[in-house]
Design a protein around this motif. Structure first.
Motif, short mmCIF file in Angstrom:
data_model
loop_
_atom_site.label_atom_id
_atom_site.label_comp_id
_atom_site.label_asym_id
_atom_site.label_seq_id
_atom_site.Cartn_x
_atom_site.Cartn_y
_atom_site.Cartn_z
N UNK A 1 0.89 -1.33 0.31
CA UNK A 1 -0.35 -0.47 0.41
C UNK A 1 0.69 1.22 0.21
N UNK A 2 1.78 0.75 1.18
CA UNK A 2 3.00 2.12 1.20
C UNK A 2 3.24 2.34 -0.65
N UNK A 3 3.64 1.46 -1.65
CA UNK A 3 4.14 2.14 -2.62
C UNK A 3 3.48 2.36 -4.10
N UNK A 4 1.66 2.25 -3.71
CA UNK A 4 1.34 2.77 -4.67
C UNK A 4 0.95 4.11 -4.11
N UNK A 5 0.86 4.10 -2.63
CA UNK A 5 1.01 5.98 -2.02
C UNK A 5 2.30 6.26 -3.09
N UNK A 6 3.03 6.13 -2.54
CA UNK A 6 4.41 6.76 -3.18
C UNK A 6 4.66 7.10 -4.44
N UNK A 7 3.95 6.08 -5.81
CA UNK A 7 3.57 6.28 -7.04
C UNK A 7 2.82 7.54 -7.32
N UNK A 8 1.70 7.48 -6.00
CA UNK A 8 0.58 8.69 -6.83
C UNK A 8 1.75 10.15 -5.67
N UNK A 9 2.61 10.04 -5.63
CA UNK A 9 3.21 11.98 -4.81
C UNK A 9 2.90 11.82 -3.62
N UNK A 10 2.95 10.34 -2.88
CA UNK A 10 2.69 11.03 -1.58
C UNK A 10 4.07 11.71 -0.77
N UNK A 11 4.49 11.75 -1.58
CA UNK A 11 6.46 12.53 -1.33
C UNK A 11 6.37 14.05 -1.08
#
Length: 285
Positions: free
Chosen positions: A261-271
């Motif tokens: 789930x963290x990987x998907x959020x990172x790809x979506x722009x979490x950073x």
């Protein structure tokens, strides 16, 4: 008609029923009950039948509490008075003794959670549950005892669950924002926020948005528990990121999730969202 009450709004003297199928939700509700009971000066005892005492203590500690320490946690056998099996009248008598001890020690009362799975044991005859729930009712007069009786839906049949709902003046449950065969979104009590379990895609993003909007209204920081989430798509991830990005200064969103789930959020722009903090199972980002 039985009143449905948020667990942290139970009043001294309330006798409530919790029927559950989600273990995480059950533990969250117990942690909220413990915190509320301590805040009003009660002694707190959690009687457990299925869960190991140390495991339950660790789970409650992980969810926080009034003072960061676990309540007294005891196996159900402690209410059997030395007998080889449960005796309802003895159990009620020992609970009454604990009420008197709590008052003698300077507490305002006694709050207990009771794991009712003891009634499904081979040593318990069919009448013991009926006698226990009937006899313990007299102890709530005067507001010195507050209790939540826990019924596991996988252990008890529908007739017993229906009886439990009828004999308790109140029921406690999490606020459910959305529930279908693949997704459940509900209110999390400790820490306050939202819990999501199952699979979440853009078709259910509006339900997630509504749940997060209420958390923004109610909570200073928003805790989003995705530990039981198996899948999230980009559309649902965008809802989380927009909510976090829209928080006022000094507020933040804390997302707890597994690594996929963290990987998907990172790809979506979490950073790119400064107010978003992610706590990842087996790691932290």
């Amino acid at each position: 008609m039985v009143a449905v009450t948020p667990v942290d709004r139970l009043a001294p003297g309330d006798h409530a029923c919790l029927t559950y199928s989600d273990t995480e939700e059950r533990l969250d509700i117990l942690a909220a009950f413990v915190a509320a009971a301590r805040s009003r000066g009660d002694r707190v005892i959690c009687y457990t039948d299925v869960a190991d005492v140390d495991d339950l203590r660790a789970e409650l500690l992980g969810r926080g509490g009034a003072d960061g320490s676990a309540p007294t946690i005891l196996p159900m056998e402690r209410l059997w008075g030395g007998s080889v099996g449960p005796d309802a009248e003895t159990m009620v008598e020992l609970v009454e003794r604990e009420v008197r001890a709590a008052l003698r020690d300077g507490h305002n009362g006694l709050s207990v959670t009771i794991d009712m799975c003891w009634a499904s044991r081979p040593q318990a005859n069919a009448e013991q549950l009926l006698v226990f729930e009937s006899e313990i009712g007299r102890l709530f007069e005067g507001g010195r005892l507050t209790a939540v009786c826990e019924y596991d839906r996988e252990t008890f049949d529908p007739v017993t669950l229906g009886y439990a709902a009828r004999v308790h003046p109140r029921t406690v449950t999490a606020t459910v924002y959305h529930e279908d065969p693949v997704l459940r979104i509900c209110r999390q009590h400790v820490p306050p926020g939202v819990r999501v379990a199952g699979e979440l895609d853009y078709t259910r993003a509006e339900a997630l948005s509504d749940a997060l909007a209420e958390a923004v209204r109610l909570d200073r920081d928003i805790h989003l528990n995705l530990n039981q989430l198996g899948f999230i798509d980009a559309g649902a991830a965008a809802v989380i990121l927009r909510t976090a990005a829209g928080l006022p200064d000094q507020r933040r969103m804390v997302v707890v999730c597994p690594e996929p789930i963290e990987r998907t959020l990172m790809i979506a722009g979490a950073r790119e969202v400064p107010s978003l903090r992610m706590l990842v199972r087996h790691g932290e980002q």
